[in-house]
Design an enzyme around this catalytic site. Structure first.
Site, mmCIF file in Angstrom:
data_model
loop_
_atom_site.group_PDB
_atom_site.id
_atom_site.type_symbol
_atom_site.label_atom_id
_atom_site.label_comp_id
_atom_site.label_asym_id
_atom_site.label_seq_id
_atom_site.Cartn_x
_atom_site.Cartn_y
_atom_site.Cartn_z
ATOM 1 C CB SER A 53 -0.967 -0.041 1.190
ATOM 2 O OG SER A 53 -2.028 0.856 1.021
ATOM 3 C CG ASP A 78 -4.375 -1.929 0.765
ATOM 4 O OD1 ASP A 78 -3.535 -2.579 1.414
ATOM 5 O OD2 ASP A 78 -4.373 -0.693 0.710
#
Length: 352
Positions: free
Chosen positions: A49, A209
């Site tokens: 991320s 993610d």
């Protein structure tokens, strides 16, 4: 008491960079300070991320312009994230703004951010149809991802979550491109899943993610060719005192626990292997002994919340960067001599 730092000895380390939205500016500060320390060389980086964004900027800048190039690439990344052109002004202004805790409370009480929270639970990023564009596209494209597969500089590992299988997928080498970085930072409430086609099977899968399955993934750093030291830059507090009671506090703590769970599982596995090695229950050289270190500032992160993760205020970004620099400086002064010798994180105590 800080240990005396050895001079002239190059220490090789691996970096594991957590995700956490705008709080990734803390990692920016850590890397900025680390790049000033010529006696530390990074062999491999695993990022998720915001950690993936930092890792990509770190490597692309390093490959093209050395340490100075890496610092510049990181500065450019976070200037775009904060939508400002000169972070130095914000560093000066941050001395006179509200405290970090006060700023967080102001955001929690602000109607637009409360509205955003409610919309995320009843709306979908797919309502935009053909007009949708990932907000991070321009930022990631400026990182010059073409050089991320280069054998020059540290090996790069980017964690994502395969939506179809629910499993972690770690991309590395020439696999890492713009879509992979975007996928690693794809929060499904805010962004449409990033579709990536496997060149070997021809199967196209959606990805979210990487923080759901590996925040960050440590196992790619356990390969024999990499050094034993794994330095984790942790931006999600492992502990938070008190019982969350308001909806905001409850959701924030759920977020932190969820995004730390995969890391804690891997750290427990590391300690299990270390116990087996210490007890001579494994053949000599059968498993690698990993030396775990951590750079964090839980006190600062406890003053922040899930809302400050999705609102990259230049004021907070500047404070996070300076906090990251300070934390890295403290780590280098206290534990440089530990690198290659012993872990500075007591995993037994952590899991006691």
């Amino acid at each position: 008491m800080a240990k005396k730092q050895s001079k002239g000895q190059i220490k090789k380390i691996n970096l594991a960079l957590q995700g956490g939205g705008a709080h990734g500016a803390f990692t920016w500060g850590v890397l900025d300070r680390l790049l000033e320390h010529d006696e530390v060389e990074v062999a491999a980086v695993s990022g998720t991320s915001a950690g993936a964004l930092n890792a990509a900027a770190f490597k692309s800048g390093l490959v093209q312009g050395g340490r100075a190039g890496a610092k510049e690439a990181l500065d450019n990344l976070w200037a775009q994230m904060g939508a400002v052109s000169d972070m130095r002004l914000n560093a000066w202004m941050s001395q006179f703004g509200p405290t970090t805790e006060m700023f967080t409370k102001m955001m929690q009480a602000t109607v637009p951010f409360a509205f955003l929270d409610s919309v995320a639970t009843v709306s979908s990023p797919y309502v935009y149809g053909a007009f949708y564009k990932n907000p991070l596209s321009d930022v990631v494209e400026d990182l010059d991802c073409d050089v991320l597969g280069s054998e020059t500089g540290p090996a790069l590992f980017i964690s994502t979550t395969n939506v179809r299988t629910g499993k972690i997928r770690v991309f590395s080498g020439e696999e890492v491109d713009t879509d992979v970085i975007l996928a690693s930072a794809c929060l499904p409430e805010l962004f449409q899943a990033v579709e990536i086609t496997d060149p070997n099977t021809g199967v196209t899968d959606p990805y979210w993610d990487g923080g759901y399955t590996g925040n960050p993934a440590l196992f790619p750093l356990f390969e024999p060719e990499f050094p034993a030291d794994v330095v984790i830059v942790n931006i999600n507090p492992l502990e938070r005192p008190g019982t969350p009671k308001t909806p905001e506090e409850i959701q924030n703590r759920i977020n932190e626990i969820s995004f730390n769970s995969s890391l804690l599982r891997e750290l427990r596995a590391v300690q299990f292997v270390r116990d087996l090695i210490e007890e001579d229950r494994l053949p000599q050289g059968g498993m690698k002994g990993v030396l775990v270190h951590m750079i964090a500032d839980d006190d600062l992160m406890q003053d922040l919340s899930a809302r400050t993760k999705i609102a990259p205020s230049p004021l907070i970004l500047s404070r996070l960067k300076e906090a990251g620099r300070a934390a890295c400086d403290h780590f280098l002064k206290s534990h440089f001599d530990d690198l290659g010798v012993r872990a500075s994180v007591d995993l037994k105590k952590m899991f006691a």
